[in-house]
Design a protein around this motif. Structure first.
Motif, PDB file in Angstrom:
ATOM      1  N   ASN A 148      50.093  13.783  62.173  1.00  0.00           N
ATOM      2  CA  ASN A 148      50.788  15.056  61.951  1.00  0.00           C
ATOM      3  C   ASN A 148      52.297  14.893  62.097  1.00  0.00           C
ATOM      4  OD1 ASN A 148      50.884  17.821  61.338  1.00  0.00           O
ATOM      5  ND2 ASN A 148      50.855  18.406  63.508  1.00  0.00           N
ATOM      6  N   GLU A 149      52.830  13.846  61.455  1.00  0.00           N
ATOM      7  CA  GLU A 149      54.261  13.574  61.486  1.00  0.00           C
ATOM      8  C   GLU A 149      54.745  13.123  60.117  1.00  0.00           C
ATOM      9  OE1 GLU A 149      56.015  11.081  64.420  1.00  0.00           O
ATOM     10  OE2 GLU A 149      54.629  11.709  66.012  1.00  0.00           O
ATOM     11  N   ASP A 150      56.033  13.285  59.887  1.00  0.00           N
ATOM     12  CA  ASP A 150      56.680  12.750  58.687  1.00  0.00           C
ATOM     13  C   ASP A 150      57.084  11.310  58.987  1.00  0.00           C
ATOM     14  OD1 ASP A 150      58.229  12.068  56.517  1.00  0.00           O
ATOM     15  OD2 ASP A 150      59.815  13.529  56.913  1.00  0.00           O
ATOM     16  N   ILE A 151      56.260  10.361  58.572  1.00  0.00           N
ATOM     17  CA  ILE A 151      56.538   8.957  58.860  1.00  0.00           C
ATOM     18  C   ILE A 151      57.608   8.405  57.924  1.00  0.00           C
ATOM     19  CG2 ILE A 151      55.562   6.622  58.819  1.00  0.00           C
ATOM     20  CD1 ILE A 151      52.925   7.798  59.769  1.00  0.00           C
ATOM     21  N   LYS A 152      57.492   8.715  56.642  1.00  0.00           N
ATOM     22  CA  LYS A 152      58.372   8.095  55.651  1.00  0.00           C
ATOM     23  C   LYS A 152      59.851   8.322  55.940  1.00  0.00           C
ATOM     24  CE  LYS A 152      59.256   7.476  50.746  1.00  0.00           C
ATOM     25  NZ  LYS A 152      58.834   7.743  49.352  1.00  0.00           N
ATOM     26  N   SER A 153      60.207   9.486  56.400  1.00  0.00           N
ATOM     27  CA  SER A 153      61.618   9.795  56.660  1.00  0.00           C
ATOM     28  C   SER A 153      62.131   9.170  57.950  1.00  0.00           C
ATOM     29  CB  SER A 153      61.822  11.312  56.715  1.00  0.00           C
ATOM     30  OG  SER A 153      61.447  11.917  55.499  1.00  0.00           O
ATOM     31  N   ASN A 154      61.237   8.530  58.694  1.00  0.00           N
ATOM     32  CA  ASN A 154      61.622   8.015  60.007  1.00  0.00           C
ATOM     33  C   ASN A 154      61.192   6.558  60.216  1.00  0.00           C
ATOM     34  OD1 ASN A 154      62.678  10.555  61.467  1.00  0.00           O
ATOM     35  ND2 ASN A 154      60.749  11.244  60.555  1.00  0.00           N
ATOM     36  N   ILE A 155      61.166   5.785  59.131  1.00  0.00           N
ATOM     37  CA  ILE A 155      60.802   4.367  59.234  1.00  0.00           C
ATOM     38  C   ILE A 155      62.021   3.580  59.703  1.00  0.00           C
ATOM     39  CG2 ILE A 155      60.055   2.317  57.960  1.00  0.00           C
ATOM     40  CD1 ILE A 155      58.467   4.184  56.122  1.00  0.00           C
ATOM     41  N   LYS A 156      61.860   2.851  60.802  1.00  0.00           N
ATOM     42  CA  LYS A 156      62.958   2.096  61.400  1.00  0.00           C
ATOM     43  C   LYS A 156      62.979   0.637  60.940  1.00  0.00           C
ATOM     44  CE  LYS A 156      64.082   5.747  63.629  1.00  0.00           C
ATOM     45  NZ  LYS A 156      65.249   6.536  63.178  1.00  0.00           N
ATOM     46  N   ALA A 157      61.851   0.117  60.481  1.00  0.00           N
ATOM     47  CA  ALA A 157      61.788  -1.265  59.985  1.00  0.00           C
ATOM     48  C   ALA A 157      60.483  -1.477  59.241  1.00  0.00           C
ATOM     49  CB  ALA A 157      61.903  -2.259  61.134  1.00  0.00           C
ATOM     50  N   ILE A 158      60.524  -2.393  58.279  1.00  0.00           N
ATOM     51  CA  ILE A 158      59.323  -2.841  57.573  1.00  0.00           C
ATOM     52  C   ILE A 158      59.184  -4.339  57.836  1.00  0.00           C
ATOM     53  CG2 ILE A 158      58.217  -3.181  55.331  1.00  0.00           C
ATOM     54  CD1 ILE A 158      59.790  -0.722  54.335  1.00  0.00           C
ATOM     55  N   ILE A 159      58.017  -4.743  58.293  1.00  0.00           N
ATOM     56  CA  ILE A 159      57.764  -6.151  58.599  1.00  0.00           C
ATOM     57  C   ILE A 159      56.735  -6.691  57.617  1.00  0.00           C
ATOM     58  CG2 ILE A 159      56.946  -7.784  60.334  1.00  0.00           C
ATOM     59  CD1 ILE A 159      57.819  -5.779  62.476  1.00  0.00           C
ATOM     60  N   ILE A 160      57.058  -7.820  56.999  1.00  0.00           N
ATOM     61  CA  ILE A 160      56.145  -8.478  56.058  1.00  0.00           C
ATOM     62  C   ILE A 160      55.727  -9.812  56.662  1.00  0.00           C
ATOM     63  CG2 ILE A 160      55.878  -9.418  53.733  1.00  0.00           C
ATOM     64  CD1 ILE A 160      58.038  -7.454  52.825  1.00  0.00           C
ATOM     65  N   SER A 161      54.435  -9.977  56.871  1.00  0.00           N
ATOM     66  CA  SER A 161      53.942 -11.163  57.581  1.00  0.00           C
ATOM     67  C   SER A 161      53.992 -12.433  56.741  1.00  0.00           C
ATOM     68  CB  SER A 161      52.504 -10.930  58.061  1.00  0.00           C
ATOM     69  OG  SER A 161      51.635 -10.723  56.950  1.00  0.00           O
ATOM     70  N   HIS A 162      53.741 -12.302  55.427  1.00  0.00           N
ATOM     71  CA  HIS A 162      53.762 -13.501  54.580  1.00  0.00           C
ATOM     72  C   HIS A 162      53.886 -13.108  53.111  1.00  0.00           C
ATOM     73  CE1 HIS A 162      49.467 -12.483  54.707  1.00  0.00           C
ATOM     74  NE2 HIS A 162      49.311 -13.167  53.591  1.00  0.00           N
ATOM     75  N   GLY A 176      63.138   5.003  51.057  1.00  0.00           N
ATOM     76  CA  GLY A 176      63.777   6.278  50.795  1.00  0.00           C
ATOM     77  C   GLY A 176      65.239   6.082  50.456  1.00  0.00           C
ATOM     78  N   GLU A 177      66.036   7.086  50.675  1.00  0.00           N
ATOM     79  CA  GLU A 177      67.451   7.005  50.349  1.00  0.00           C
ATOM     80  C   GLU A 177      68.216   6.122  51.337  1.00  0.00           C
ATOM     81  OE1 GLU A 177      69.027  10.905  50.044  1.00  0.00           O
ATOM     82  OE2 GLU A 177      67.772  11.477  48.322  1.00  0.00           O
ATOM     83  N   GLU A 178      67.819   6.147  52.596  1.00  0.00           N
ATOM     84  CA  GLU A 178      68.500   5.342  53.601  1.00  0.00           C
ATOM     85  C   GLU A 178      67.951   3.917  53.611  1.00  0.00           C
ATOM     86  OE1 GLU A 178      68.658   7.039  57.460  1.00  0.00           O
ATOM     87  OE2 GLU A 178      69.300   9.021  56.743  1.00  0.00           O
ATOM     88  N   LYS A 179      68.822   2.960  53.848  1.00  0.00           N
ATOM     89  CA  LYS A 179      68.430   1.556  53.879  1.00  0.00           C
ATOM     90  C   LYS A 179      67.575   1.274  55.108  1.00  0.00           C
ATOM     91  CE  LYS A 179      70.340  -3.139  53.709  1.00  0.00           C
ATOM     92  NZ  LYS A 179      69.401  -3.553  52.652  1.00  0.00           N
ATOM     93  N   ILE A 180      66.484   0.566  54.911  1.00  0.00           N
ATOM     94  CA  ILE A 180      65.566   0.214  55.987  1.00  0.00           C
ATOM     95  C   ILE A 180      65.548  -1.311  56.125  1.00  0.00           C
ATOM     96  CG2 ILE A 180      63.173   0.292  56.795  1.00  0.00           C
ATOM     97  CD1 ILE A 180      62.787   2.755  54.985  1.00  0.00           C
ATOM     98  N   PRO A 181      65.704  -1.858  57.336  1.00  0.00           N
ATOM     99  CA  PRO A 181      65.604  -3.309  57.517  1.00  0.00           C
ATOM    100  C   PRO A 181      64.218  -3.817  57.115  1.00  0.00           C
ATOM    101  CG  PRO A 181      66.500  -2.247  59.481  1.00  0.00           C
ATOM    102  CD  PRO A 181      66.005  -1.149  58.596  1.00  0.00           C
ATOM    103  N   VAL A 182      64.197  -4.853  56.291  1.00  0.00           N
ATOM    104  CA  VAL A 182      62.945  -5.492  55.897  1.00  0.00           C
ATOM    105  C   VAL A 182      62.938  -6.896  56.497  1.00  0.00           C
ATOM    106  CG1 VAL A 182      61.494  -6.264  53.983  1.00  0.00           C
ATOM    107  CG2 VAL A 182      62.820  -4.148  53.768  1.00  0.00           C
ATOM    108  N   ILE A 183      61.954  -7.176  57.335  1.00  0.00           N
ATOM    109  CA  ILE A 183      61.911  -8.414  58.113  1.00  0.00           C
ATOM    110  C   ILE A 183      60.781  -9.304  57.607  1.00  0.00           C
ATOM    111  CG2 ILE A 183      61.742  -9.365  60.437  1.00  0.00           C
ATOM    112  CD1 ILE A 183      62.507  -6.555  61.480  1.00  0.00           C
ATOM    113  N   ALA A 184      61.073 -10.585  57.393  1.00  0.00           N
ATOM    114  CA  ALA A 184      60.088 -11.533  56.881  1.00  0.00           C
ATOM    115  C   ALA A 184      60.358 -12.910  57.492  1.00  0.00           C
ATOM    116  CB  ALA A 184      60.151 -11.599  55.357  1.00  0.00           C
ATOM    117  N   PRO A 185      59.405 -13.838  57.392  1.00  0.00           N
ATOM    118  CA  PRO A 185      59.609 -15.170  57.961  1.00  0.00           C
ATOM    119  C   PRO A 185      60.557 -16.022  57.128  1.00  0.00           C
ATOM    120  CG  PRO A 185      57.472 -15.035  56.885  1.00  0.00           C
ATOM    121  CD  PRO A 185      58.049 -13.653  56.870  1.00  0.00           C
TER     122      PRO A 185
END
Length: 286
Positions: A148-162, A176-185
């Motif tokens: 019961n929350e708006d997740i998309k507007s409040n994503i702090k990071a996206i992690i990709i395992s492989h 979304g409109e704001e840049k989100i850190p995308v973390i990968a190996p």
């Protein structure tokens, strides 16, 4: 009986029947009991089950229908399907949101891989993005409904395992409109080239044969790929390069949450890592 290589549905050959019968006789009771316990544990943590209202796009278009597989799964094991695969696919009929701990949620049964949603102090971390934009949107919608929350507007990071496509290609659903850190190996770009250029055609053909995606669903067709059941192909893929590469094992604090990044290169792919979430004591292996 003579068999021709085509997409027509057929019964099992004598060799296949004999092989599957022998497997059934030798079925490991310890394995089966372990499967039953895992399934019971999964059901215990299932907080929101995928419903018909969750598989439609906003215009009413059917995006995903995991029930295409469920209708074929009667009791027992058919002669045409490996009994261990049959058991796995029956387990995978569970689709929805699973709460592993206070802040760690997984959406399963809508894509080949699971998508994780981890609650931080002021938002969310997305762990892996699924294979398709459409199924990633469903996962996001389910997760938001469950908490019961708006997740998309409040994503702090996206992690990709492989670098396998089912872990990154749904990423557009979370941007979304704001840049989100995308973390990968580290070596992620070279790993992408390995998997999708050098080996891409061979891997694609292998997957089509392995999962039977070009034939109909059912006991004499496709019963899934052995991972999460996937009922769609040819949907939208997306991609962006990560802007944070993990070059060595380390702990990073993301919006108040301590995450261990543990490199595991040359395992499933050249670039691969696991993540451990301290507060929830959850290890994600990718």
């Amino acid at each position: 009986m003579k068999y021709e290589l085509n997409a027509d549905k057929k019964g099992a050959t004598a060799i296949t029947k004999k092989y599957h019968q022998e497997l059934l006789k030798k079925m490991d009771d310890v394995y089966l009991e372990s499967e039953r316990q895992d399934l019971a544990q999964l059901k215990k943590h299932l907080i929101l089950e995928l419903g018909k209202e969750d598989i439609l796009d906003y215009d009413g278009t059917v995006l995903f229908d995991h029930t295409q597989y469920q209708s074929t799964h009667a009791k027992g094991s058919p002669e045409t399907v490996n009994p261990y695969l049959w058991q796995t696919i029956k387990d995978n009929e569970i689709a929805g949101v699973v709460q592993l701990s206070d802040n760690y949620y997984l959406v399963t049964g809508v894509d080949v891989s699971m998508i994780g949603f981890i609650k931080t102090h002021n938002g969310w971390i997305v762990q892996d993005c699924g294979n398709y934009v459409e199924s990633a949107k469903i996962a996001l919608r389910l997760a938001e409904k469950a908490v019961n929350e708006d997740i998309k507007s409040n994503i702090k990071a996206i992690i990709i395992s492989h670098s396998h496509v089912d872990h990154y290609a749904g990423i557009e659903a979370f941007l979304g409109e704001e840049k989100i850190p995308v973390i990968a190996p580290v070596n992620y770009e070279q790993s992408l080239i390995d998997d999708n250029l050098y080996a891409g055609v061979a891997m694609s053909r292998r997957l089509q044969y392995q999962g039977g995606f070009l034939v109909g669903h059912g006991e004499q067709g496709s019963v899934g790929c052995g991972l999460n059941s996937v009922a769609v192909m040819g949907k939208k893929l997306s991609f962006i390069m990560p802007d944070v590469l993990i070059e060595h094992d380390q702990t990073i604090t993301i919006d108040g949450i301590n995450v261990d990044f543990i490199l595991s290169p040359n395992t499933e792919t050249r670039a691969h890592m696991c993540t451990y979430y301290h507060e929830d004591e959850v290890l994600f292996l990718g």
